[in-house]
Scaffold this active site. Structure first.
Site, PDB file in Angstrom:
ATOM      1  N   LYS A  53       0.835  -1.202   0.000  1.00  0.00           N
ATOM      2  CA  LYS A  53       0.000   0.000   0.000  1.00  0.00           C
ATOM      3  C   LYS A  53       0.871   1.255   0.000  1.00  0.00           C
ATOM      4  CE  LYS A  53      -3.901  -2.269   2.320  1.00  0.00           C
ATOM      5  NZ  LYS A  53      -4.680  -2.476   3.550  1.00  0.00           N
ATOM      6  N   GLN A  97      -4.158  -0.798   9.782  1.00  0.00           N
ATOM      7  CA  GLN A  97      -4.190  -2.161   9.238  1.00  0.00           C
ATOM      8  C   GLN A  97      -4.752  -3.131  10.269  1.00  0.00           C
ATOM      9  OE1 GLN A  97      -3.514  -2.907   6.049  1.00  0.00           O
ATOM     10  NE2 GLN A  97      -3.915  -5.077   6.351  1.00  0.00           N
ATOM     11  N   ASP A 120     -10.420   3.623   4.787  1.00  0.00           N
ATOM     12  CA  ASP A 120     -10.956   2.278   4.568  1.00  0.00           C
ATOM     13  C   ASP A 120     -12.476   2.267   4.410  1.00  0.00           C
ATOM     14  OD1 ASP A 120      -9.257  -0.041   4.468  1.00  0.00           O
ATOM     15  OD2 ASP A 120      -8.491   0.548   6.428  1.00  0.00           O
TER      16      ASP A 120
HETATM   17  N1  GUN Z   1      -6.994  -6.269   6.778  1.00  0.00           N
HETATM   18  C1  GUN Z   1      -7.473  -7.038   5.776  1.00  0.00           C
HETATM   19  N2  GUN Z   1      -8.076  -6.285   4.841  1.00  0.00           N
HETATM   20  C2  GUN Z   1      -7.986  -5.008   5.257  1.00  0.00           C
HETATM   21  C3  GUN Z   1      -8.435  -3.764   4.704  1.00  0.00           C
HETATM   22  O1  GUN Z   1      -9.048  -3.673   3.639  1.00  0.00           O
HETATM   23  N3  GUN Z   1      -8.128  -2.660   5.447  1.00  0.00           N
HETATM   24  C4  GUN Z   1      -7.465  -2.740   6.649  1.00  0.00           C
HETATM   25  N4  GUN Z   1      -7.249  -1.597   7.291  1.00  0.00           N
HETATM   26  N5  GUN Z   1      -7.055  -3.871   7.178  1.00  0.00           N
HETATM   27  C5  GUN Z   1      -7.310  -4.999   6.482  1.00  0.00           C
END
Ligand code: GUN
Length: 292
Positions: A53, A97, A120
């Site tokens: 990311k 995350q 998110d």
């Molecule tokens: N963990 C697994 N998928 C995601 C996501 O789309 N966003 C975040 N913040 N954590 C995750």
């Protein structure tokens, strides 16, 4: 032969568009979107995602602020950091995350992120907006994985209106927002889950099948209708032998692929789209701040 949905290519197209938008923002407003990436602890998969990311965000011109905290960080410390990021003029998007360590309440943490900086789209206000806004409004903060799935579907240029869509999985991250997005496209949506009776026969009716169950290669050709479109959200690491492992989806690809009209592969399907949509949300948040 089915069409293999190339998530890398579609994600690149979106990133190219965002890069131009960010250049325009920079020349007009003398600033660029800022993304804070927060990771607590060292879950191996999270480290891989966070790295991907961060790299992608930098590539399109987003300013990235990395906050990698010790696994022993407590909830108050994490919320203190989020408050600082909420108040920072340099930050448009905050990504925490998941999963967080068991000692931290995920819901409390996600709710502490300002909705307008919620990269998110997990904050209750954004979840609510997604559910009540009549269409996929371009100002919305939309959960990245399901939005990526929708953009992949749209690449096919098929009519979505009135189609039978089945979503396997009811998580807050994928299943529930996916259901909302497809509903807004006027699909007839069924969400199935671990307690659903006879999932297989419901899936067999699907024109569009979104699979997010987290079980490696679980869905085989007996679950799918001839000519259906399959989006595989699963990312599972399985062992090949003592030394080697590989990534597979929730769908038994080679078994299902000959029967369907289109399918997303793993890797190279939904994964890159999730990342591109995070960059889209961060850029949207910046535009909302500057323009709206
Ligand atoms: N963990 C697994 N998928 C995601 C996501 O789309 N966003 C975040 N913040 N954590 C995750």
């Amino acid at each position: 032969m089915s069409h293999i949905l190339d998530g890398k290519k579609v994600a690149q197209k979106l990133k190219d568009r965002l890069k131009i938008e960010i250049e325009n923002i920079k020349s007009k407003f003398d600033c660029v979107p800022g993304l804070a990436v927060v990771q607590v602890g060292n879950v191996a998969a999270s480290s891989v995602y966070v790295k991907a990311k961060t790299k992608a965000a930098k590539e399109v011109g987003i300013n990235v602020f990395d906050h990698h905290l010790e696994a022993t960080t407590n909830q108050d410390e994490l919320i203190n950091l989020i408050n600082q990021l909420n108040n920072s003029e340099d930050i448009d998007g905050i990504l925490v995350q998941l999963p967080l360590p068991k000692t931290i309440n995920e819901e409390v943490v996600l709710n502490s992120i300002l909705p307008e900086k919620d990269a998110d789209g997990f904050h209750p206000l954004n979840v609510g907006k997604l559910s009540i806004s009549p269409k996929n409004d371009e100002n919305l903060m939309i959960p990245c994985t399901p939005y990526g799935c929708l953009l992949l579907l749209k690449e096919l240029n098929i009519e979505l209106v009135g189609k039978n869509a089945v979503v396997i999985g009811r998580s807050n991250i994928v299943g529930k927002p996916m259901t909302q997005l497809l509903l807004k496209e006027s699909c007839t949506v069924t969400t199935v889950h671990s307690k659903t009776v006879d999932i297989e026969s419901i899936c067999k009716n699907a024109d569009i099948l979104i699979v997010a169950i987290g079980k490696p290669e679980f869905v085989n050709k007996d679950w799918v209708k001839e000519g259906a479109v399959i989006i595989d959200v699963g990312i599972n690491r399985v062992k090949i032998n003592e030394k080697k492992s590989k990534l597979v989806g929730d769908v038994l690809f080679n078994d299902v692929e000959p029967k369907v009209s289109a399918i997303s592969p793993v890797p190279g399907g939904v994964g890159p789209m999730t990342i591109a949509c995070l960059l889209r949300n961060t850029t949207t948040s910046c535009k909302n701040r500057l323009i709206n």
